[in-house]
Design a protein around this motif. Structure first.
Motif, PDB file in Angstrom:
ATOM      1  N   VAL A 397     -28.527  26.352  71.532  1.00  0.00           N
ATOM      2  CA  VAL A 397     -29.124  27.675  71.329  1.00  0.00           C
ATOM      3  C   VAL A 397     -29.985  27.696  70.064  1.00  0.00           C
ATOM      4  CG1 VAL A 397     -28.641  30.114  70.887  1.00  0.00           C
ATOM      5  CG2 VAL A 397     -27.289  28.845  72.578  1.00  0.00           C
ATOM      6  N   ILE A 398     -31.200  28.186  70.225  1.00  0.00           N
ATOM      7  CA  ILE A 398     -32.059  28.526  69.081  1.00  0.00           C
ATOM      8  C   ILE A 398     -32.099  30.048  69.021  1.00  0.00           C
ATOM      9  CG2 ILE A 398     -34.367  28.366  68.090  1.00  0.00           C
ATOM     10  CD1 ILE A 398     -34.736  25.753  69.577  1.00  0.00           C
ATOM     11  N   LEU A 399     -31.358  30.601  68.082  1.00  0.00           N
ATOM     12  CA  LEU A 399     -31.098  32.035  68.045  1.00  0.00           C
ATOM     13  C   LEU A 399     -32.064  32.778  67.137  1.00  0.00           C
ATOM     14  CD1 LEU A 399     -29.157  34.353  68.895  1.00  0.00           C
ATOM     15  CD2 LEU A 399     -27.813  33.808  66.849  1.00  0.00           C
ATOM     16  N   SER A 400     -32.510  33.923  67.633  1.00  0.00           N
ATOM     17  CA  SER A 400     -33.270  34.884  66.825  1.00  0.00           C
ATOM     18  C   SER A 400     -32.596  36.236  66.990  1.00  0.00           C
ATOM     19  CB  SER A 400     -34.727  34.972  67.289  1.00  0.00           C
ATOM     20  OG  SER A 400     -35.383  33.740  67.104  1.00  0.00           O
ATOM     21  N   CYS A 401     -32.188  36.831  65.886  1.00  0.00           N
ATOM     22  CA  CYS A 401     -31.497  38.118  65.919  1.00  0.00           C
ATOM     23  C   CYS A 401     -32.428  39.229  65.428  1.00  0.00           C
ATOM     24  CB  CYS A 401     -30.248  38.095  65.029  1.00  0.00           C
ATOM     25  SG  CYS A 401     -29.000  36.896  65.561  1.00  0.00           S
ATOM     26  N   TYR A 402     -32.198  40.396  65.998  1.00  0.00           N
ATOM     27  CA  TYR A 402     -32.938  41.586  65.527  1.00  0.00           C
ATOM     28  C   TYR A 402     -31.956  42.749  65.510  1.00  0.00           C
ATOM     29  CZ  TYR A 402     -36.645  44.895  64.697  1.00  0.00           C
ATOM     30  OH  TYR A 402     -37.449  45.855  64.129  1.00  0.00           O
ATOM     31  N   LEU A 403     -31.599  43.161  64.275  1.00  0.00           N
ATOM     32  CA  LEU A 403     -30.683  44.268  64.065  1.00  0.00           C
ATOM     33  C   LEU A 403     -31.502  45.529  63.846  1.00  0.00           C
ATOM     34  CD1 LEU A 403     -27.651  44.935  63.777  1.00  0.00           C
ATOM     35  CD2 LEU A 403     -27.898  44.528  61.309  1.00  0.00           C
ATOM     36  N   ASP A 409     -36.656  45.573  54.511  1.00  0.00           N
ATOM     37  CA  ASP A 409     -36.753  44.282  53.830  1.00  0.00           C
ATOM     38  C   ASP A 409     -35.604  43.336  54.179  1.00  0.00           C
ATOM     39  OD1 ASP A 409     -34.808  45.792  52.683  1.00  0.00           O
ATOM     40  OD2 ASP A 409     -35.377  45.373  50.594  1.00  0.00           O
ATOM     41  N   TYR A 410     -34.829  43.684  55.200  1.00  0.00           N
ATOM     42  CA  TYR A 410     -33.696  42.849  55.609  1.00  0.00           C
ATOM     43  C   TYR A 410     -34.211  41.599  56.315  1.00  0.00           C
ATOM     44  CZ  TYR A 410     -29.498  41.412  58.172  1.00  0.00           C
ATOM     45  OH  TYR A 410     -28.433  40.699  58.711  1.00  0.00           O
ATOM     46  N   ILE A 411     -33.660  40.458  55.954  1.00  0.00           N
ATOM     47  CA  ILE A 411     -34.026  39.192  56.606  1.00  0.00           C
ATOM     48  C   ILE A 411     -33.110  39.000  57.806  1.00  0.00           C
ATOM     49  CG2 ILE A 411     -34.207  36.695  56.350  1.00  0.00           C
ATOM     50  CD1 ILE A 411     -34.712  37.137  53.389  1.00  0.00           C
ATOM     51  N   GLN A 412     -33.700  39.027  58.978  1.00  0.00           N
ATOM     52  CA  GLN A 412     -32.917  38.917  60.211  1.00  0.00           C
ATOM     53  C   GLN A 412     -32.290  37.529  60.321  1.00  0.00           C
ATOM     54  OE1 GLN A 412     -32.330  41.419  62.119  1.00  0.00           O
ATOM     55  NE2 GLN A 412     -33.914  42.911  61.593  1.00  0.00           N
ATOM     56  N   GLU A 419     -39.475  39.137  62.339  1.00  0.00           N
ATOM     57  CA  GLU A 419     -39.617  40.392  61.602  1.00  0.00           C
ATOM     58  C   GLU A 419     -39.795  41.584  62.532  1.00  0.00           C
ATOM     59  OE1 GLU A 419     -42.823  39.907  58.910  1.00  0.00           O
ATOM     60  OE2 GLU A 419     -41.782  38.429  57.653  1.00  0.00           O
ATOM     61  N   ARG A 420     -40.127  41.304  63.787  1.00  0.00           N
ATOM     62  CA  ARG A 420     -40.308  42.384  64.750  1.00  0.00           C
ATOM     63  C   ARG A 420     -39.982  41.868  66.148  1.00  0.00           C
ATOM     64  NH1 ARG A 420     -44.838  41.568  67.696  1.00  0.00           N
ATOM     65  NH2 ARG A 420     -46.410  40.108  66.877  1.00  0.00           N
ATOM     66  N   LEU A 421     -39.819  42.813  67.052  1.00  0.00           N
ATOM     67  CA  LEU A 421     -39.542  42.443  68.444  1.00  0.00           C
ATOM     68  C   LEU A 421     -40.829  42.021  69.137  1.00  0.00           C
ATOM     69  CD1 LEU A 421     -37.088  45.300  69.499  1.00  0.00           C
ATOM     70  CD2 LEU A 421     -36.530  42.913  69.013  1.00  0.00           C
ATOM     71  N   PRO A 422     -40.699  41.202  70.182  1.00  0.00           N
ATOM     72  CA  PRO A 422     -41.913  40.823  70.927  1.00  0.00           C
ATOM     73  C   PRO A 422     -42.629  42.062  71.459  1.00  0.00           C
ATOM     74  CG  PRO A 422     -40.037  39.484  71.591  1.00  0.00           C
ATOM     75  CD  PRO A 422     -39.487  40.561  70.726  1.00  0.00           C
TER      76      PRO A 422
END
Length: 814
Positions: A397-403, A409-412, A419-422
């Motif tokens: 898995v190559i994971l990208s999280c978006y909270l 300024d939070y680093i996901q 930094e943003r959703l597609p």
């Protein structure tokens, strides 16, 4: 003895005229001799007259051509032809239950000779026997005339009747069996003999003609001409059948087919389909063991001991097999990269005819492939806190999280930070799996999901991606559907009531249990371990829960994997997890937001493995290019020209099976000459998740079967594409079906009024002797003798004439 004449009505008139002429002639003679006879005595006159009258009578008698009929009568013993099958199938082992079996591995042919010994002696007391051996042709072995009570006991044993051939013991070597031709030839060759019955000792399997002639209906059709002859008024002979072997094939437990995807992902569930045939018992309790080894080491292994050393057990499954062929799934999780060899092994059973087919091997390339996963969460819940590390530990898995609730300024988190959703469809296509973890569709102080983003998400899933949706207590799915109902309602495998708000302020203190459904137990997501026992042990540690997301029902084509099992906190049967196919991709729903409890109290990795299996399942199409949850195979690996090939496409994923409802599927058969034949596949009638079709093999060579299916979108790639091979080659029809055709032989005996014997009632075989009539045939012959056309008749006539002439001369009448 009878005297008759051949004189016709016209000849009788002539005789009368001759007689009248003789009377007139003798009257004239007597008139002329009257003066001369005065000097003769009365006796001398009457003596001359008697001689002349007798001669005249003989002349008339000769002209009438009388015949003497001599009638002769005698008896002839009735005949009984005995036909013994000498084809190759008779060299197979006889049924162990047969009372004629004197050894454990006695052939049917040897049992047939023992049956002959029991019948020949007693029958030969009052019957003429003709013993034949047949396969493709009929050959007379010996003829035994009726010998009376004493002689019947002196009949040679079968061992002497069938002598050695070129120094080798007599055996069953015929290349084919033609019961019809043998029976007709035997009955036709009996001439005028009275046939009391025909005894047929065989396994009942006719293999004449071309194609699949081992079929029982075809076998009976081949015998119709023989039945008509035996039942005809001219012959009227009962056929008694003595069948060796049993209706079951030879004792054998074998692996007919062993297949799996050619490539597998490291750490993913690898499913195998093992086609097993049980010809041991009606119910056989056994086990299937799966081993794994390095491909290079396997090539270097030369002895069975070396092979045994290099393989490591990776899965074991207890089996309860019914008689016949069945497909058994077994799975494991590859943990080593590279070319691997997997070996399926069945234990050897006593008296198996072939132990080499108890094992099978298949090669698999295990590769490390990456899946790009986008995890979108509304808030940092406990599920989010534990899920992120679990996915980060997965090497695939190559994971990208978006909270969504994070500060600007939070680093996901993730392997690849975003930094943003597609935004565009092209950006969404970069991901293989998307996970929506209690997302906020509006977001007051968050980053909401827009209509364009949902559209990009939908397009990504439809083109083979995966989607996991988890309902949580903070946002819930009703709120999401209120904003994006048009797309998400069709994508979700469950129906959500968008007008039912969550009871966020309610305190849930009553637990409930969760259980896997029957379908869910074998689903790849739910397979924690390849070992069945270990798998159950791990799921036994599954915790109790206090809350689940409410659903109305599962969608028609969805597969429910987990449901409530009852308890104070929830009624039984409520859907907790479900999955279905959407386009070329898959969507997984989870109504539990506290799976993290599974980590306690043992701190095990079962929680991590559950999510990694889920990700791999959802991203399967992206990993391998197409869905691999299908298996294609034929019922055998090798066929004879003209034989029927049964093609089976098994759907291993219940969600994919539901997606294929009311869909027409086809398989393409490619011959060595590049000819293509399309075979329509019909859904299996036994309720299995499978499609079947039939193809008749005509050409010789290696045939390739290809099954593929595309989604409804004409530009879509294959939803699945699988292929397999089978061989068509010239082979002995005798070895294709090793079972005895008891049913057809019983039909033959009943249709002709005969008796039937097989291993069930073989102990009563000698009762057949009394059933065969011993009444002899009475033969009457009439022999005509022409008494006028002989030396005796001529001498008598000459003596009479000479005596009459001499007396006349002596007495001076001349």
């Amino acid at each position: 003895m009878k005297l008759s004449t051949l004189a016709s009505e016209g000849v009788a008139i002539i005789l009368l005229l001759v007689a009248a002429g003789l009377i007139i002639f003798y009257s004239y003679v007597y008139y002329r001799e009257a003066k001369q006879t005065r000097r003769l005595t009365r006796r001398q006159v009457w003596l001359l007259r008697l001689l002349r009258i007798t001669a005249a009578i003989l002349v008339v008698f000769a002209l009438a051509r009388p015949t003497l009929i001599v009638t002769r009568r005698w008896t002839q013993a009735p005949a009984v032809p005995i036909l013994i099958d000498g084809s190759q199938s008779m060299s197979f082992d006889d049924a162990r239950e047969n009372p004629l079996c004197e050894t454990a591995r006695q052939s049917r042919y040897e049992s047939a000779k023992i049956a002959l010994d029991k019948l020949a002696g007693p029958l030969a007391r009052k019957h003429d026997l003709k013993v034949y051996k047949f396969s493709h042709d009929l050959k007379l072995v010996t003829s035994i005339d009726a010998r009376g009570e004493k002689g019947g006991r002196e009949v040679d044993k079968a061992a002497k009747m069938f002598p050695d051939i070129e120094g080798k013991p007599d055996s069953a070597t015929g290349s084919m069996t033609d019961i019809k031709a043998a029976g007709i030839k035997a009955l036709s060759g009996m001439g005028d003999s009275k046939v009391s019955g025909l005894i047929l000792i065989t396994d009942g399997r006719s293999t004449t003609g071309t194609g699949d002639t081992t079929d029982k209906q075809k076998n009976w059709a081949l015998l119709s001409e023989l039945v008509e002859l035996a039942r005809s008024d001219r012959v009227h002979v009962p056929i008694h059948t003595v069948v060796m072997g049993s209706e079951n094939a030879l004792r054998d437990l074998r692996i007919d087919d062993f297949n799996c995807p050619a490539e597998a992902s490291l750490g993913d569930v690898l499913s195998f389909q093992v086609k097993i045939t049980n010809q041991i018992d009606d119910i056989l309790n056994t086990e299937l063991t799966l081993y794994e080894a390095d491909a290079e080491a396997f090539k270097k292994a030369n002895t069975p001991e070396d092979i045994k050393k290099i393989f490591t057990e990776v899965a074991r499954r207890k089996l309860r097999l019914t008689r016949g062929q069945q497909t058994i799934p077994i799975s494991c999780i590859p943990e080593t990269l590279g070319d691997r060899v997997f070996r399926a092994v069945l234990p050897v059973v006593a008296d198996e005819v072939n132990t080499d087919n108890n094992t099978a091997v298949v090669s698999v390339k295990v590769a490390k492939r990456n899946l790009k996963v986008l995890l979108i969460a509304g808030e940092p819940s406990r599920e989010y806190i534990y899920m992120v590390p679990a996915l980060l530990r997965d090497p695939v898995v190559i994971l990208s999280c978006y909270l969504q609730s994070a500060d600007v300024d939070y680093i996901q988190q993730g392997n690849e930070n975003i930094e943003r959703l597609p935004q565009s469809t092209a950006e969404w296509r970069k991901y293989d799996v998307a996970m929506l973890l209690d997302v906020d569709p509006n977001g007051f102080n968050t980053h909401p999901l827009t209509v364009q983003q949902i559209a990009g998400l939908e397009e990504m899933v439809a083109k083979g991606g995966g989607l996991m949706v988890m309902g949580g207590r903070s946002q819930g799915l009703a709120k999401l559907l209120q904003v994006h109902a048009a797309k998400l309602r069709l994508m979700l495998p469950v129906e959500i009531d968008k007008n039912r708000p969550l009871e966020s302020e309610r305190f849930y203190d009553r637990p409930f249990r969760a259980e896997r459904t029957k379908v869910g137990r074998d689903h790849p997501i739910m397979r924690v371990s390849g070992d069945e026992k270990k798998n159950e042990e791990i799921w036994g540690t599954f915790p109790q829960f206090y809350w689940y997301h409410p659903v109305v029902k599962a969608m028609p084509k969805a597969v429910v994997l987990m449901q409530t099992a009852g308890g104070a906190g929830a009624p039984a049967g409520e859907c907790l997890m479900a999955v279905h196919r959407y386009g070329e991709g898959s969507v997984f729903y989870c109504g539990l937001d506290s799976l993290w409890l599974w980590r306690y109290p043992y701190e095990s990795y079962d929680y991590d493995r559950f999510w990694t299996r889920t990700i791999r399942y959802l991203g399967e199409a992206k990993l391998s290019g197409t869905q691999q949850q299908v298996s294609l195979a034929t019922d055998r690996r090798s066929y004879a020209p003209g034989q029927n090939v049964a093609i089976q496409l098994r759907i291993l994923d219940p969600a994919l099976d539901n997606q294929l409802q009311n869909v027409k599927l086809y398989a393409k058969v490619v011959t060595p000459q590049k000819e293509e034949h399309m075979v329509e596949l019909q859904r299996a009638v036994d309720g299995q998740a499978a499609f079947t079709g039939n193809f008749q093999s005509k050409r010789v060579g290696t045939m390739t079967v290809v099954a593929r299916h595309q989604a409804s979108d004409s530009e879509a790639k294959d939803l699945f594409k699988v292929e397999c091979n089978f061989q068509v080659q010239h082979q002995s029809l005798e070895a294709m079906d090793t079972s005895a055709d008891i049913e057809t032989m019983k039909q033959l005996s009943e249709a002709t009024g005969g008796k039937h014997f097989d291993y069930h009632n073989m102990s009563k075989l000698e009762s057949l002797i009394d059933e065969i009539p011993a009444d002899p045939k009475v033969i009457t012959r009439r022999d005509p003798i022409d008494i006028w056309d002989g030396l005796t008749f001529l001498l008598i006539f000459l003596v009479l004439v000479s005596a009459e002439w001499s007396l006349r001369k002596w007495w001076g009448l001349l």
